[in-house]
Design a protein around this motif. Structure first.
Motif, PDB file in Angstrom:
ATOM      1  N   LEU A  44     -44.754  16.722  -8.107  1.00 31.69           N
ATOM      2  CA  LEU A  44     -43.788  15.710  -8.546  1.00 31.69           C
ATOM      3  C   LEU A  44     -43.326  15.969  -9.973  1.00 31.69           C
ATOM      4  O   LEU A  44     -42.170  15.709 -10.318  1.00 31.69           O
ATOM      5  CB  LEU A  44     -44.424  14.319  -8.445  1.00 31.69           C
ATOM      6  CG  LEU A  44     -43.598  13.138  -8.956  1.00 31.69           C
ATOM      7  CD1 LEU A  44     -42.346  12.939  -8.090  1.00 31.69           C
ATOM      8  CD2 LEU A  44     -44.438  11.864  -8.965  1.00 31.69           C
ATOM      9  N   SER A  45     -44.198  16.504 -10.818  1.00 25.20           N
ATOM     10  CA  SER A  45     -43.873  16.691 -12.225  1.00 25.20           C
ATOM     11  C   SER A  45     -42.731  17.677 -12.457  1.00 25.20           C
ATOM     12  O   SER A  45     -42.144  17.704 -13.539  1.00 25.20           O
ATOM     13  CB  SER A  45     -45.114  17.142 -12.999  1.00 25.20           C
ATOM     14  OG  SER A  45     -45.518  18.432 -12.573  1.00 25.20           O
ATOM     15  N   SER A  46     -42.407  18.496 -11.448  1.00 27.44           N
ATOM     16  CA  SER A  46     -41.288  19.432 -11.592  1.00 27.44           C
ATOM     17  C   SER A  46     -39.948  18.703 -11.637  1.00 27.44           C
ATOM     18  O   SER A  46     -38.945  19.262 -12.075  1.00 27.44           O
ATOM     19  CB  SER A  46     -41.289  20.460 -10.457  1.00 27.44           C
ATOM     20  OG  SER A  46     -41.085  19.832  -9.203  1.00 27.44           O
ATOM     21  N   ASP A  47     -39.923  17.455 -11.182  1.00 26.31           N
ATOM     22  CA  ASP A  47     -38.724  16.611 -11.228  1.00 26.31           C
ATOM     23  C   ASP A  47     -39.004  15.507 -12.239  1.00 26.31           C
ATOM     24  O   ASP A  47     -39.568  14.463 -11.898  1.00 26.31           O
ATOM     25  CB  ASP A  47     -38.451  16.026  -9.841  1.00 26.31           C
ATOM     26  CG  ASP A  47     -37.159  15.230  -9.766  1.00 26.31           C
ATOM     27  OD1 ASP A  47     -36.666  14.784 -10.826  1.00 26.31           O
ATOM     28  OD2 ASP A  47     -36.650  15.027  -8.644  1.00 26.31           O
ATOM     29  N   VAL A  48     -38.626  15.749 -13.481  1.00 24.95           N
ATOM     30  CA  VAL A  48     -38.987  14.829 -14.565  1.00 24.95           C
ATOM     31  C   VAL A  48     -38.390  13.435 -14.355  1.00 24.95           C
ATOM     32  O   VAL A  48     -39.112  12.431 -14.465  1.00 24.95           O
ATOM     33  CB  VAL A  48     -38.579  15.404 -15.935  1.00 24.95           C
ATOM     34  CG1 VAL A  48     -38.802  14.372 -17.041  1.00 24.95           C
ATOM     35  CG2 VAL A  48     -39.384  16.670 -16.222  1.00 24.95           C
ATOM     36  N   PRO A  49     -37.093  13.289 -14.082  1.00 28.52           N
ATOM     37  CA  PRO A  49     -36.545  11.936 -13.885  1.00 28.52           C
ATOM     38  C   PRO A  49     -37.263  11.172 -12.764  1.00 28.52           C
ATOM     39  O   PRO A  49     -37.556   9.982 -12.904  1.00 28.52           O
ATOM     40  CB  PRO A  49     -35.076  12.194 -13.530  1.00 28.52           C
ATOM     41  CG  PRO A  49     -34.768  13.501 -14.164  1.00 28.52           C
ATOM     42  CD  PRO A  49     -36.017  14.311 -13.995  1.00 28.52           C
ATOM     43  N   ARG A  50     -37.545  11.861 -11.660  1.00 27.74           N
ATOM     44  CA  ARG A  50     -38.241  11.213 -10.545  1.00 27.74           C
ATOM     45  C   ARG A  50     -39.667  10.851 -10.946  1.00 27.74           C
ATOM     46  O   ARG A  50     -40.172   9.784 -10.574  1.00 27.74           O
ATOM     47  CB  ARG A  50     -38.247  12.143  -9.334  1.00 27.74           C
ATOM     48  CG  ARG A  50     -38.942  11.589  -8.103  1.00 27.74           C
ATOM     49  CD  ARG A  50     -38.279  10.344  -7.579  1.00 27.74           C
ATOM     50  NE  ARG A  50     -38.848   9.947  -6.293  1.00 27.74           N
ATOM     51  CZ  ARG A  50     -38.961   8.697  -5.882  1.00 27.74           C
ATOM     52  NH1 ARG A  50     -38.555   7.713  -6.675  1.00 27.74           N
ATOM     53  NH2 ARG A  50     -39.467   8.418  -4.703  1.00 27.74           N
ATOM     54  N   SER A  51     -40.316  11.712 -11.719  1.00 29.98           N
ATOM     55  CA  SER A  51     -41.674  11.429 -12.181  1.00 29.98           C
ATOM     56  C   SER A  51     -41.698  10.178 -13.044  1.00 29.98           C
ATOM     57  O   SER A  51     -42.573   9.321 -12.885  1.00 29.98           O
ATOM     58  CB  SER A  51     -42.221  12.617 -12.984  1.00 29.98           C
ATOM     59  OG  SER A  51     -42.501  13.714 -12.159  1.00 29.98           O
ATOM     60  N   LEU A  52     -40.752  10.068 -13.958  1.00 35.00           N
ATOM     61  CA  LEU A  52     -40.696   8.893 -14.830  1.00 35.00           C
ATOM     62  C   LEU A  52     -40.528   7.627 -13.996  1.00 35.00           C
ATOM     63  O   LEU A  52     -41.159   6.598 -14.273  1.00 35.00           O
ATOM     64  CB  LEU A  52     -39.545   9.023 -15.828  1.00 35.00           C
ATOM     65  CG  LEU A  52     -39.639  10.173 -16.847  1.00 35.00           C
ATOM     66  CD1 LEU A  52     -38.377  10.222 -17.696  1.00 35.00           C
ATOM     67  CD2 LEU A  52     -40.862  10.008 -17.737  1.00 35.00           C
ATOM     68  N   GLU A  53     -39.694   7.713 -12.962  1.00 33.00           N
ATOM     69  CA  GLU A  53     -39.457   6.560 -12.090  1.00 33.00           C
ATOM     70  C   GLU A  53     -40.712   6.192 -11.315  1.00 33.00           C
ATOM     71  O   GLU A  53     -41.110   5.020 -11.276  1.00 33.00           O
ATOM     72  CB  GLU A  53     -38.322   6.886 -11.124  1.00 33.00           C
ATOM     73  CG  GLU A  53     -38.018   5.771 -10.131  1.00 33.00           C
ATOM     74  CD  GLU A  53     -36.984   6.180  -9.097  1.00 33.00           C
ATOM     75  OE1 GLU A  53     -36.712   5.366  -8.189  1.00 33.00           O
ATOM     76  OE2 GLU A  53     -36.468   7.313  -9.163  1.00 33.00           O
ATOM     77  N   VAL A  54     -41.352   7.167 -10.707  1.00 31.19           N
ATOM     78  CA  VAL A  54     -42.541   6.905  -9.891  1.00 31.19           C
ATOM     79  C   VAL A  54     -43.693   6.386 -10.736  1.00 31.19           C
ATOM     80  O   VAL A  54     -44.422   5.474 -10.319  1.00 31.19           O
ATOM     81  CB  VAL A  54     -42.962   8.186  -9.140  1.00 31.19           C
ATOM     82  CG1 VAL A  54     -44.329   8.007  -8.497  1.00 31.19           C
ATOM     83  CG2 VAL A  54     -41.926   8.542  -8.075  1.00 31.19           C
ATOM     84  N   LEU A  55     -43.859   6.952 -11.923  1.00 29.91           N
ATOM     85  CA  LEU A  55     -44.966   6.554 -12.797  1.00 29.91           C
ATOM     86  C   LEU A  55     -44.673   5.267 -13.563  1.00 29.91           C
ATOM     87  O   LEU A  55     -45.588   4.688 -14.163  1.00 29.91           O
ATOM     88  CB  LEU A  55     -45.286   7.680 -13.785  1.00 29.91           C
ATOM     89  CG  LEU A  55     -45.734   9.007 -13.165  1.00 29.91           C
ATOM     90  CD1 LEU A  55     -45.886  10.066 -14.254  1.00 29.91           C
ATOM     91  CD2 LEU A  55     -47.040   8.832 -12.399  1.00 29.91           C
ATOM     92  N   GLY A  56     -43.417   4.841 -13.562  1.00 31.07           N
ATOM     93  CA  GLY A  56     -43.054   3.612 -14.259  1.00 31.07           C
ATOM     94  C   GLY A  56     -43.130   3.737 -15.768  1.00 31.07           C
ATOM     95  O   GLY A  56     -43.534   2.800 -16.459  1.00 31.07           O
ATOM     96  N   ILE A  57     -42.730   4.903 -16.295  1.00 34.32           N
ATOM     97  CA  ILE A  57     -42.768   5.129 -17.744  1.00 34.32           C
ATOM     98  C   ILE A  57     -41.375   5.527 -18.231  1.00 34.32           C
ATOM     99  O   ILE A  57     -40.483   5.846 -17.442  1.00 34.32           O
ATOM    100  CB  ILE A  57     -43.809   6.205 -18.117  1.00 34.32           C
ATOM    101  CG1 ILE A  57     -43.526   7.519 -17.381  1.00 34.32           C
ATOM    102  CG2 ILE A  57     -45.212   5.714 -17.778  1.00 34.32           C
ATOM    103  CD1 ILE A  57     -44.493   8.641 -17.730  1.00 34.32           C
TER     104      ILE A  57
END
Length: 246
Positions: A44-57
């Motif tokens: 998931l970390s390869s997609d930074v915008p999606r990671s931020l969304e999923v992690l809620g940060i």
């Protein structure tokens, strides 16, 4: 005795341990799920915008995504040294004498959204994943962990003291565990639930239980140990305790 601690969102950086090796961790029956989650989170970390969304940060916390990208290669620390914040400041693991630290490693365990359950000597990297979250393709962490984690915790024959917060308690129920909450009491005797600062008092209780020369084996032992540590703990029900802060 097993004392279940919540993790912390904040974690110490770096470490001098070798990279993550699941085979060396406690509770190896959890390793299949651990590997699945570590792989999913690092991918998931390869997609930074999606990671931020999923992690809620927010974008200001992009370094957390970078940590997740390095889960398999980053240096590790023992779990009780990796987690930081209010509870772990009160636990103050670094100040324990060697014999006390050995007891803490044996008696304390941390509920983890990524690893399920980690003992004090389990070496883990820094990561970001919250218990109330979910991962693409896997669903909620509650649905991932409950079928595999509950049987592990059910095998705990000794006294279990559950200090987990709600999101982490939801990952697996523990039948017969001693539950602890924190209430503040004002001058009139009125009580209310303590939110953020409850972590400090739970950290003090965890330290007292870890350092007790004789391992607590009953609820009465927990009450006595807490009292000796200067904590005001009351019994609300057979297996429900309350730390009262005045």
């Amino acid at each position: 005795m097993l004392v279940l601690l919540p993790p912390s969102e904040t974690k110490a950086a770096g470490g001098d341990g070798a990279r993550l090796e699941l085979a060396g961790m406690s509770h190896p029956e959890l390793n299949g799920t651990r590997r699945e989650l570590v792989d999913a989170l690092s991918t998931l970390s390869s997609d930074v915008p999606r990671s931020l969304e999923v992690l809620g940060i927010s974008e200001r916390q992009v370094d957390e995504v970078e940590r997740n990208a390095a889960l398999w290669s980053a240096p590790t620390r023992p779990a009780l040294e990796r987690y930081t914040g209010v509870l772990y400041d009160a636990l103050d693991i670094g100040s324990l004498e060697p014999a006390e630290r050995k007891q803490a490693d044996a008696r304390l365990a941390v509920a983890s959204a990524l690893f399920g359950l980690v003992r004090g000597t389990d070496s883990i990297p820094a990561y970001r994943l919250s218990g109330g979250g979910s991962l693409p393709g896997l669903g909620t962490l509650r649905s991932v962990w409950r079928p595999v984690l509950e049987p592990v915790l059910a095998e705990a024959d000794d006294l279990v003291v559950d200090l987990r917060s709600g999101a982490y308690a939801a990952l697996a129920k523990v039948g017969g565990a001693v539950e602890v909450r924190v209430l503040s009491e004002d001058a009139s005797g009125k009580r209310k639930v303590v939110s953020h600062h409850n972590k400090s008092h739970k950290g003090r209780l965890a330290r007292a239980l870890a350092c007790a020369p004789e391992e607590p084996a009953t609820v009465e032992d927990v009450l006595d140990t807490a009292s000796d540590a200067g904590l005001n703990v009351e019994r609300e029900a057979d297996r429900k305790l309350c730390i009262v802060v005045r």
